[in-house]
Scaffold this motif. Sequence first.
Motif, PDB file in Angstrom:
ATOM      1  N   ASN A 156       0.824  -1.195   0.000  1.00  0.00           N
ATOM      2  CA  ASN A 156       0.000   0.000   0.000  1.00  0.00           C
ATOM      3  C   ASN A 156       0.859   1.246   0.000  1.00  0.00           C
ATOM      4  O   ASN A 156       0.593   2.211  -0.713  1.00  0.00           O
ATOM      5  CB  ASN A 156      -0.916   0.017   1.243  1.00  0.00           C
ATOM      6  CG  ASN A 156      -2.070  -0.946   1.066  1.00  0.00           C
ATOM      7  OD1 ASN A 156      -2.283  -1.465  -0.030  1.00  0.00           O
ATOM      8  ND2 ASN A 156      -2.796  -1.207   2.138  1.00  0.00           N
ATOM      9  N   ARG A 157       1.925   1.216   0.816  1.00  0.00           N
ATOM     10  CA  ARG A 157       2.813   2.362   0.913  1.00  0.00           C
ATOM     11  C   ARG A 157       3.475   2.649  -0.444  1.00  0.00           C
ATOM     12  O   ARG A 157       3.549   3.795  -0.886  1.00  0.00           O
ATOM     13  CB  ARG A 157       3.884   2.121   1.979  1.00  0.00           C
ATOM     14  CG  ARG A 157       3.724   3.081   3.137  1.00  0.00           C
ATOM     15  CD  ARG A 157       4.703   2.763   4.237  1.00  0.00           C
ATOM     16  NE  ARG A 157       4.000   2.303   5.429  1.00  0.00           N
ATOM     17  CZ  ARG A 157       4.468   1.353   6.226  1.00  0.00           C
ATOM     18  NH1 ARG A 157       5.598   0.745   5.932  1.00  0.00           N
ATOM     19  NH2 ARG A 157       3.806   1.014   7.304  1.00  0.00           N
ATOM     20  N   GLU A 158       3.907   1.566  -1.080  1.00  0.00           N
ATOM     21  CA  GLU A 158       4.525   1.728  -2.395  1.00  0.00           C
ATOM     22  C   GLU A 158       3.552   2.335  -3.382  1.00  0.00           C
ATOM     23  O   GLU A 158       3.878   3.245  -4.149  1.00  0.00           O
ATOM     24  CB  GLU A 158       4.991   0.371  -2.935  1.00  0.00           C
ATOM     25  CG  GLU A 158       6.393   0.011  -2.475  1.00  0.00           C
ATOM     26  CD  GLU A 158       6.734  -1.397  -2.849  1.00  0.00           C
ATOM     27  OE1 GLU A 158       6.210  -1.884  -3.874  1.00  0.00           O
ATOM     28  OE2 GLU A 158       7.503  -2.037  -2.096  1.00  0.00           O
ATOM     29  N   ASN A 159       2.311   1.871  -3.288  1.00  0.00           N
ATOM     30  CA  ASN A 159       1.280   2.393  -4.192  1.00  0.00           C
ATOM     31  C   ASN A 159       1.037   3.876  -3.934  1.00  0.00           C
ATOM     32  O   ASN A 159       0.823   4.662  -4.854  1.00  0.00           O
ATOM     33  CB  ASN A 159      -0.038   1.630  -3.994  1.00  0.00           C
ATOM     34  CG  ASN A 159       0.078   0.219  -4.561  1.00  0.00           C
ATOM     35  OD1 ASN A 159       1.028  -0.063  -5.310  1.00  0.00           O
ATOM     36  ND2 ASN A 159      -0.861  -0.631  -4.213  1.00  0.00           N
ATOM     37  N   ASP A 160       1.054   4.266  -2.618  1.00  0.00           N
ATOM     38  CA  ASP A 160       0.810   5.665  -2.268  1.00  0.00           C
ATOM     39  C   ASP A 160       1.874   6.565  -2.864  1.00  0.00           C
ATOM     40  O   ASP A 160       1.599   7.681  -3.307  1.00  0.00           O
ATOM     41  CB  ASP A 160       0.798   5.829  -0.733  1.00  0.00           C
ATOM     42  CG  ASP A 160      -0.473   5.221  -0.158  1.00  0.00           C
ATOM     43  OD1 ASP A 160      -1.405   4.982  -0.952  1.00  0.00           O
ATOM     44  OD2 ASP A 160      -0.526   4.988   1.062  1.00  0.00           O
ATOM     45  N   LYS A 161       3.120   6.070  -2.837  1.00  0.00           N
ATOM     46  CA  LYS A 161       4.209   6.871  -3.385  1.00  0.00           C
ATOM     47  C   LYS A 161       4.016   7.007  -4.889  1.00  0.00           C
ATOM     48  O   LYS A 161       4.260   8.008  -5.491  1.00  0.00           O
ATOM     49  CB  LYS A 161       5.548   6.212  -3.093  1.00  0.00           C
ATOM     50  CG  LYS A 161       6.037   6.525  -1.679  1.00  0.00           C
ATOM     51  CD  LYS A 161       7.282   5.684  -1.373  1.00  0.00           C
ATOM     52  CE  LYS A 161       7.605   5.694   0.108  1.00  0.00           C
ATOM     53  NZ  LYS A 161       8.664   4.734   0.427  1.00  0.00           N
TER      54      LYS A 161
END
Lengths: 204, 214
Positions: B209-214
């Motif tokens: 999810n964090r990667e997607n947010d970036k």
Amino acid sequence: MHISEGILSAPVLAAGAALAVAGTGIGLKKMDYDKIPEVAILSSVFFVASLIHVPLGPTSVHLILNGLLGLLLGWAAFPAILVALFLQGILFQFGGLTTLGVNTINMALPAVLCYFLFRNSITSVNNRRVIIGAFCCGFLAVGLSGLMVALSLLFTGQSFLNVAKLILLAHLPIMVIEGLFTVFVVKFLKKVKPEMLEVANATN
Amino acid sequence: MLRTSLLITSIIIAIFISIFCFCETSFAHKVTIFAYVEAGKVYTESYYVDGTKCKNSEVEVYNKDGQKVLTGKTDEKGEFNFVPPCEGPLKIVLNASMGHRAETVVSKQDLAEGNAAPKTQPETRAKNVASGRHTYTSPEKKEMSITRHELEKVLNETLDKKLHPIMKLLAESRQHGVSAKDVFAGLGYIFGIMGIGIYLKDIKKQGKNRENDK
């Protein structure tokens, strides 16, 4: 059907362990986040089922329910059965730690096979097809496990045909009971939570 | 698809049926063998975990060098008794059908103790009578040693008699290996493992999810 320690030779044990690791690996990969609780519950069902002895026919055998596990979990039946067998081994002294791999393969491989054979029939709209598919799944998984046990004992010098005969004869009542039980569970799930059967189909 | 699976099913069922033939045996998933020495004989009892006796199962006895010294079969009651052919320790192995095996060891000490008392029984009794009169005139030291010896024999004799039913009871109770505690412990472990699994997958999910947010 748990094979005790000190019977099988090292190559058979090693092969069983390697296959069990491979199967569990696939199972864990295919198991997604939402499925973990379902796997755990069915693993506990398998764990407890072996304590239910059925005094039918000339022998006394116990429920296995690997067909049901396979049908609902697919490849994830591998980790579920591995964990349950491990706990049965250390808590009840059924089977043993060195034979864990072989026992896992013996029970989980027929489960996965039956999943591929019958997954389409249980999601069908045709009622008769669902019943027949579920029954055969429960029935066959136990029978195939019996053949696998006979096959593992083949290398210990016991005659394959004799052992297979003994195992299948003893488990015939269980095969029928598990067939009926699987039908019951599948029918129940179809009414109450049909998406469980379909999810099992889609994610694997 | 239905036709193919039905076809495969019927083929496999046909294989099963062709393999069948009537045989009488009993099996579950765990066997236990219990052995004790009494009156110069080794008594063994064999059970499956649900209490069924292992009938007609093969029992092998090995000496301390691992050589097979005796083989036999259990009777209808799952019992097999034998006179020890050599000195202990003896390893007794039960080979029940289809992959069930259990073993137990009778130690040298057990064997010697179980042997000594009963074999000398009649002899001791005769001595008892003889020494009974004798002791009154014996010096104190000798009297002590003789009475102790006698006492031991008599005690052994009585204990063997009294302990026999207890040994049997013990053998019968040992087979019930599964307790409710173990069952609940197992269920607890499974749900604990589930918790760890969910936690690990959750970490992965959050990472993605964090990667997607970036």
